[in-house]
Scaffold this motif. Structure first.
Motif, PDB file in Angstrom:
ATOM      1  N   GLU A 292       1.799   6.468   9.048  1.00 20.29           N
ATOM      2  CA  GLU A 292       0.840   7.197   8.201  1.00 20.29           C
ATOM      3  C   GLU A 292       0.476   6.405   6.948  1.00 20.29           C
ATOM      4  N   HIS A 293       1.449   5.820   6.265  1.00 19.67           N
ATOM      5  CA  HIS A 293       1.184   5.181   4.979  1.00 19.67           C
ATOM      6  C   HIS A 293       1.035   3.663   5.076  1.00 19.67           C
ATOM      7  N   ALA A 294       1.567   3.050   6.085  1.00 22.01           N
ATOM      8  CA  ALA A 294       1.475   1.576   6.233  1.00 22.01           C
ATOM      9  C   ALA A 294       1.892   1.195   7.640  1.00 22.01           C
ATOM     10  N   ARG A 295       1.379   0.008   8.060  1.00 25.17           N
ATOM     11  CA  ARG A 295       1.763  -0.506   9.367  1.00 25.17           C
ATOM     12  C   ARG A 295       2.377  -1.897   9.282  1.00 25.17           C
ATOM     13  N   ARG A 296       2.219  -2.528   8.144  1.00 26.41           N
ATOM     14  CA  ARG A 296       2.833  -3.842   7.937  1.00 26.41           C
ATOM     15  C   ARG A 296       4.014  -3.698   6.988  1.00 26.41           C
ATOM     16  N   PRO A 297       5.079  -4.478   7.165  1.00 30.82           N
ATOM     17  CA  PRO A 297       6.311  -4.312   6.366  1.00 30.82           C
ATOM     18  C   PRO A 297       6.067  -4.385   4.873  1.00 30.82           C
ATOM     19  N   GLU A 298       5.291  -5.391   4.423  1.00 29.76           N
ATOM     20  CA  GLU A 298       5.099  -5.532   2.985  1.00 29.76           C
ATOM     21  C   GLU A 298       4.335  -4.343   2.402  1.00 29.76           C
ATOM     22  N   GLU A 299       3.371  -3.795   3.169  1.00 31.95           N
ATOM     23  CA  GLU A 299       2.638  -2.613   2.698  1.00 31.95           C
ATOM     24  C   GLU A 299       3.573  -1.404   2.659  1.00 31.95           C
ATOM     25  N   TRP A 300       4.419  -1.333   3.643  1.00 25.46           N
ATOM     26  CA  TRP A 300       5.353  -0.196   3.734  1.00 25.46           C
ATOM     27  C   TRP A 300       6.263  -0.169   2.499  1.00 25.46           C
ATOM     28  N   VAL A 301       6.806  -1.353   2.140  1.00 25.84           N
ATOM     29  CA  VAL A 301       7.682  -1.433   0.964  1.00 25.84           C
ATOM     30  C   VAL A 301       6.898  -1.128  -0.307  1.00 25.84           C
ATOM     31  N   ALA A 302       5.691  -1.654  -0.405  1.00 23.74           N
ATOM     32  CA  ALA A 302       4.885  -1.405  -1.611  1.00 23.74           C
ATOM     33  C   ALA A 302       4.579   0.079  -1.769  1.00 23.74           C
ATOM     34  N   ARG A 303       4.287   0.770  -0.657  1.00 29.05           N
ATOM     35  CA  ARG A 303       3.991   2.203  -0.746  1.00 29.05           C
ATOM     36  C   ARG A 303       5.239   2.997  -1.183  1.00 29.05           C
ATOM     37  N   ALA A 304       6.408   2.609  -0.642  1.00 30.06           N
ATOM     38  CA  ALA A 304       7.620   3.296  -1.056  1.00 30.06           C
ATOM     39  C   ALA A 304       7.935   3.012  -2.521  1.00 30.06           C
ATOM     40  N   ASP A 305       7.662   1.786  -2.987  1.00 27.94           N
ATOM     41  CA  ASP A 305       7.887   1.426  -4.384  1.00 27.94           C
ATOM     42  C   ASP A 305       6.966   2.227  -5.300  1.00 27.94           C
ATOM     43  N   ILE A 306       5.730   2.395  -4.878  1.00 27.10           N
ATOM     44  CA  ILE A 306       4.783   3.193  -5.673  1.00 27.10           C
ATOM     45  C   ILE A 306       5.243   4.639  -5.765  1.00 27.10           C
ATOM     46  N   ALA A 307       5.716   5.166  -4.642  1.00 28.51           N
ATOM     47  CA  ALA A 307       6.206   6.544  -4.649  1.00 28.51           C
ATOM     48  C   ALA A 307       7.421   6.693  -5.563  1.00 28.51           C
ATOM     49  N   MET A 308       8.311   5.638  -5.597  1.00 30.87           N
ATOM     50  CA  MET A 308       9.475   5.703  -6.474  1.00 30.87           C
ATOM     51  C   MET A 308       9.060   5.713  -7.942  1.00 30.87           C
ATOM     52  N   TYR A 309       8.071   4.871  -8.316  1.00 36.47           N
ATOM     53  CA  TYR A 309       7.594   4.881  -9.697  1.00 36.47           C
ATOM     54  C   TYR A 309       6.954   6.223 -10.047  1.00 36.47           C
ATOM     55  N   ALA A 310       6.307   6.819  -9.074  1.00 37.67           N
ATOM     56  CA  ALA A 310       5.720   8.154  -9.320  1.00 37.67           C
ATOM     57  C   ALA A 310       6.827   9.157  -9.635  1.00 37.67           C
ATOM     58  N   ALA A 311       7.976   9.032  -8.916  1.00 40.89           N
ATOM     59  CA  ALA A 311       9.097   9.941  -9.188  1.00 40.89           C
ATOM     60  C   ALA A 311       9.662   9.702 -10.586  1.00 40.89           C
ATOM     61  N   LYS A 312       9.708   8.436 -11.032  1.00 42.03           N
ATOM     62  CA  LYS A 312      10.212   8.147 -12.370  1.00 42.03           C
ATOM     63  C   LYS A 312       9.293   8.729 -13.433  1.00 42.03           C
ATOM     64  N   HIS A 313       8.009   8.554 -13.257  1.00 40.01           N
ATOM     65  CA  HIS A 313       7.065   9.068 -14.252  1.00 40.01           C
ATOM     66  C   HIS A 313       7.000  10.587 -14.229  1.00 40.01           C
ATOM     67  N   ALA A 314       7.459  11.160 -13.153  1.00 45.06           N
ATOM     68  CA  ALA A 314       7.476  12.625 -13.076  1.00 45.06           C
ATOM     69  C   ALA A 314       8.722  13.217 -13.735  1.00 45.06           C
ATOM     70  N   GLY A 315       9.598  12.349 -14.297  1.00 41.62           N
ATOM     71  CA  GLY A 315      10.764  12.875 -14.996  1.00 41.62           C
ATOM     72  C   GLY A 315      12.091  12.412 -14.441  1.00 41.62           C
ATOM     73  N   LYS A 316      12.058  11.559 -13.426  1.00 42.91           N
ATOM     74  CA  LYS A 316      13.270  11.014 -12.832  1.00 42.91           C
ATOM     75  C   LYS A 316      14.073  12.109 -12.141  1.00 42.91           C
ATOM     76  N   ASN A 317      15.244  11.698 -11.557  1.00 41.61           N
ATOM     77  CA  ASN A 317      16.125  12.630 -10.833  1.00 41.61           C
ATOM     78  C   ASN A 317      15.341  13.442  -9.803  1.00 41.61           C
ATOM     79  N   GLY A 318      14.480  12.751  -9.044  1.00 33.70           N
ATOM     80  CA  GLY A 318      13.687  13.444  -8.037  1.00 33.70           C
ATOM     81  C   GLY A 318      13.120  12.470  -7.045  1.00 33.70           C
ATOM     82  N   TRP A 319      12.301  12.968  -6.146  1.00 28.45           N
ATOM     83  CA  TRP A 319      11.701  12.130  -5.123  1.00 28.45           C
ATOM     84  C   TRP A 319      10.236  12.478  -4.966  1.00 28.45           C
ATOM     85  N   ARG A 320       9.468  11.519  -4.486  1.00 23.94           N
ATOM     86  CA  ARG A 320       8.054  11.726  -4.234  1.00 23.94           C
ATOM     87  C   ARG A 320       7.673  11.050  -2.922  1.00 23.94           C
ATOM     88  N   VAL A 321       6.701  11.659  -2.245  1.00 21.51           N
ATOM     89  CA  VAL A 321       6.117  11.065  -1.042  1.00 21.51           C
ATOM     90  C   VAL A 321       4.873  10.314  -1.460  1.00 21.51           C
TER      91      VAL A 321
END
Length: 809
Positions: free
Chosen positions: A515-544
């Motif tokens: 759904e979010h990526a088909r190549r490994p580097e894109e897959w990691v980048a999308r997960a990294d972006i989601a992690m930063y979104a969780a940090k900016h949302a207040g940390k101690n959480g998760w985001r898709v």
């Protein structure tokens, strides 16, 4: 030896001649004796006749007249005058009528035969009886004894003269013949003496060839033979010397070969074509735990195999027993009962040139690869695992992503989830309580989160406090459930350091395949972006991951770091801290390593660690400015403190591409009048290996101007040893992953020892980092590490230490 001359040609010639002369003289003596006897007999006979005539003439008239008184007077006169022993006169009746020197009562002896004179029976008298006749008439008989003294005297005189003549002749002929023999054989004697000298090994000397006869020809032949023999002897002596040299060389080679075979770790067993043991080196006995009596030359290979296989402590697996001494040329692994692993391979040994034998000899080679296999397993583990937590590392993680991507191309129905998270405020733990506290947190996180995962899910530590979970087959709901459990598990953990209770939280991002990526580097980048979104949302959480929200948060984070780095450069928020690097044994300051810190404007008095801003600086290119700032600040420090032995400054891999950096460094050194020898540039191994050509040029420049180069984090890349010969660095800094648990890890000790041996062989110094206790420091000195760095020796600080003050480690 005194009679040895009799066996010579000269002696034989003289003796033979003397014997011949003796035989001839004996014959002459015998003939002379015979002639003497004949002559004496003739003389005797003549005298007998003369005496008989005289007696007959004198006595016959008196007998005719029977004048016996006259007869008696005549007898007496005749006996006294003519040396006649006795005389007896008989008448015709046989009656004694007159005697001279004979008693009438005595019997008269019989008359002797004249032939008895030659018998040699030693007769003193010769008895004769003669008739007395006158006119043919016999008047009686006269018997008288003729004294043979004259005859004996004559014989003795003749024999003495004859013997004297014979002896004189014999001696004279012997002397003459000996002289002739000596003269004839003088050349032969010379040849004999020369032959003896030659036989005794003396140097051959040519004999004069003055005689042109058979002896001269023999002498010439002897000289030719002697010359040829001398040449052959010289050749033989040369050959003997060569043989001795070859024998000495062979003996030395055999001694070296024996020492080599005895010192080899490989077990060697040489077997003849007949299947009998020829040689077994000590390593073979040791590998199979055999005594000297268990394997000996000449024993059958089958007996040896039976002896090894019969002991269950050696080979407990029947299948492996069947492969023991299998002559198929293949390599077999034989595992012993004590888990030692041996390799077996057999090699056919052809016959030597000129050697005739039926069949082939075989050489069995055995090697204990237990340690190598354990090391290989350890290498494989380290190649795929994080050395601290034991989780999969980034390399293995990226390989798994690549595998799933390839699998998805074959099967479009495949789905998977990537969960990417890090720990919030993890740097606070490291800054406040040190690396050991940080390591303890990471180990606890790895353990707790690992218990939440299924066996087909991969859990990896990507570096620092960054973790990732790959969940094949997971959909969005399963990924969200797992993310919630991970975040909750991390938040539930409690830590206590130095009496302080600490709790950490995590921020986690989810990206789905496809759904979010088909190549490994894109897959990691999308997960990294989601992690930063969780940090900016207040940390101690998760985001898709969501395209609009996640991308904006990631870009804001990157933009924020770019602005903060720029502000730090403009507002002088960067600060140098220093950590000492000391010699092992007695800790004396060798030099200092420069460590960069960024002052946190939002939290005065606190610093941001390089791990927080350096990755962002490398991504946005500001790392080049940071490198130049650190170089200028470090060289300026050296100029202000001339007592400092030197500074080690880290340079990022991006700066290798900057063609102006070498001249920039030279300009700084000239401007501040700092000797290049006080500057040591540190390059990380991974950065150095990423661009070998630029790295080599940069190192050559630094070395050429007099500076030193240190290859940092050595050992992280498993091609380190292969590339080390291409990187002309002065110093090798062993990565901390090998040092943290060095005292308790035999594998780490093996790697550190190997690095030290290679470094010494290439003339390079070694530095060990992360030295945090005395036991590690002492062990490093025993292993041969030159320098050590770590919290046990000194902590990083902004103040420069006094180089003259020894450190009591």
């Amino acid at each position: 030896m005194a009679m040895g001359w009799l066996h010579t040609l000269r002696g034989k010639l003289i003796v033979s001649t003397i014997l011949v002369e003796a035989v001839i003289i004996a014959a002459v003596l015998w003939n002379g004796q015979r002639l003497i006897e004949t002559h004496l007999l003739e003389q005797f006979e003549l005298r007998r006749k003369e005496t008989t005539l005289l007696l007959d003439a004198a006595l016959a008239p008196a007998m005719a007249q029977r004048d016996y008184a006259a007869v008696s007077d005549i007898l007496q006169a005749t006996q006294a005058i003519n040396s006649i022993d006795y005389l007896v006169m008989f008448d015709n009746d046989g009656q004694i009528v007159a005697t001279a020197n004979w008693e009438r009562q005595r019997p008269v002896p019989l008359a002797d035969n004249p032939e008895q004179l030659l018998n040699g029976n030693g007769l003193q008298n010769f008895d004769l009886r003669i008739p007395m006749n006158i006119g043919g008439r016999q008047f009686g008989e006269l018997q008288y004894g003729l004294d043979l003294g004259f005859l004996r005297q004559a014989r003795a005189d003749l024999q003495r003269q004859t013997m004297l003549i014979a002896i004189s002749g014999l001696l004279l002929s012997a002397l003459v013949l000996a002289s002739i023999g000596l003269w004839l054989t003088r050349h032969l004697n010379r040849l004999t003496q020369a032959s003896r000298r030659l036989a005794q090994g003396n140097t051959f000397q040519t004999l004069p060839e003055s005689v042109d006869d058979d002896i001269g020809a023999l002498t010439r032949a002897f000289n030719q033979m002697g010359s040829a023999l001398a040449a052959r002897v010289e050749d033989l002596q040369d050959s003997e010397r060569e043989q001795r040299q070859l024998a000495a060389t062979l003996s030395a080679e055999q001694a070296r070969l024996h020492a080599l075979l005895s010192s080899m770790r490989l077990g060697l067993l040489f077997v003849s074509p007949e299947g009998r043991v020829v040689y077994a080196n000590p390593a073979f006995r040791q590998l199979w735990r055999l005594g000297d009596d268990d394997v000996s030359p000449g024993m059958l290979l089958g007996d040896l195999a039976q002896r090894i296989a019969s002991d269950p402590q050696r080979l407990s697996d029947p299948y492996q027993r069947e492969h023991l001494f299998l002559a198929d040329g293949l390599q077999w692994e034989l595992r012993q009962a004590d888990e030692r692993l041996l390799t077996q391979i057999s090699v056919a040994v052809p016959a030597a040139p000129g050697e005739t034998q039926e069949g082939e000899s075989r050489l069995w080679i055995f090697e204990d690869i237990t340690h190598e296999r354990q090391t290989a397993d350890r290498l494989l583990f380290m190649a795929e695992r994080d050395p601290l937590t034991g989780l999969y590392n980034r390399s293995r993680f990226e390989g798994e992503l690549q595998r799933l991507a390839v699998q998805f191309e074959r099967d479009a129905s495949l789905q998977a989830a990537l969960l990417y998270f890090d720990l919030d405020e993890f740097k606070t733990v490291n800054d406040s309580f040190g690396h050991r506290a940080g390591d303890a947190v990471l180990l606890r996180i790895a353990s707790e989160v690992g218990q939440l995962l299924r066996s087909n899910e991969m859990f990896a530590r990507l570096g620092g406090d960054e973790f990732a979970v790959v969940a094949p087959g997971a959909d969005l709901a399963a990924a969200q459930t797992l993310a919630q459990r991970i975040v909750a598990a991390v938040a539930a953990l409690g830590f206590e350091f130095e009496g302080t209770r600490v709790r950490l939280t995590s921020s986690l991002g989810i990206a789905l395949l496809p759904e979010h990526a088909r190549r490994p580097e894109e897959w990691v980048a999308r997960a990294d972006i989601a992690m930063y979104a969780a940090k900016h949302a207040g940390k101690n959480g998760w985001r898709v991951f969501r395209e609009e929200l996640g991308q904006s948060a990631y870009m804001l984070a990157q933009l924020s770091w770019a602005e903060r780095i720029q502000a730090a450069l403009e507002q002088d928020l960067f600060e140098l801290h220093f950590q000492g690097i000391y010699t092992t044994g007695i800790p004396v300051l060798s030099h200092l390593e420069v460590l960069l810190r960024m002052k946190d404007p939002e939290n005065p008095g606190l610093y941001l660690m390089p791990g927080e801003f350096i990755p962002a600086a490398e991504r946005n290119g500001r790392i080049l400015d940071i490198d130049r700032w650190v170089l200028e600040a470090g060289i300026r420090t050296l100029a202000r403190h001339p007592q400092l032995p030197g500074l080690a400054i880290n340079i990022s891999g991006r700066s290798f591409d900057d063609p102006g950096l070498p001249d920039y460094i030279t300009g700084l050194l000239d401007t501040h009048r700092v000797a290049p020898q006080r500057l040591l540039v540190e390059l990380t191994e991974t950065a150095a290996l990423s661009n070998m050509a630029d790295t080599q040029r940069f190192i050559s420049y630094i070395r050429g101007m007099g500076g030193s180069v240190c290859l940092d984090d050595f050992g992280v890349g498993f091609s380190s040893f292969a590339y080390l010969k291409h990187l002309d660095a002065n110093v090798i800094k062993i990565d901390g992953m090998f040092i943290r648990n060095l005292v308790n890890s035999r594998e780490d000790q093996v790697f550190v020892r190997a690095i030290i041996e290679v470094a010494r062989g290439l003339g390079k110094k070694t530095v060990a980092e992360f030295v945090e206790d005395q036991a590690t420091y002492v062990l490093l000195g025993e292993l041969g590490v030159d320098l050590a760095q770590g919290y046990h020796l000194s902590r990083p600080c902004a103040e420069l230490p006094d180089p003259a003050t020894p450190l009591a480690a």
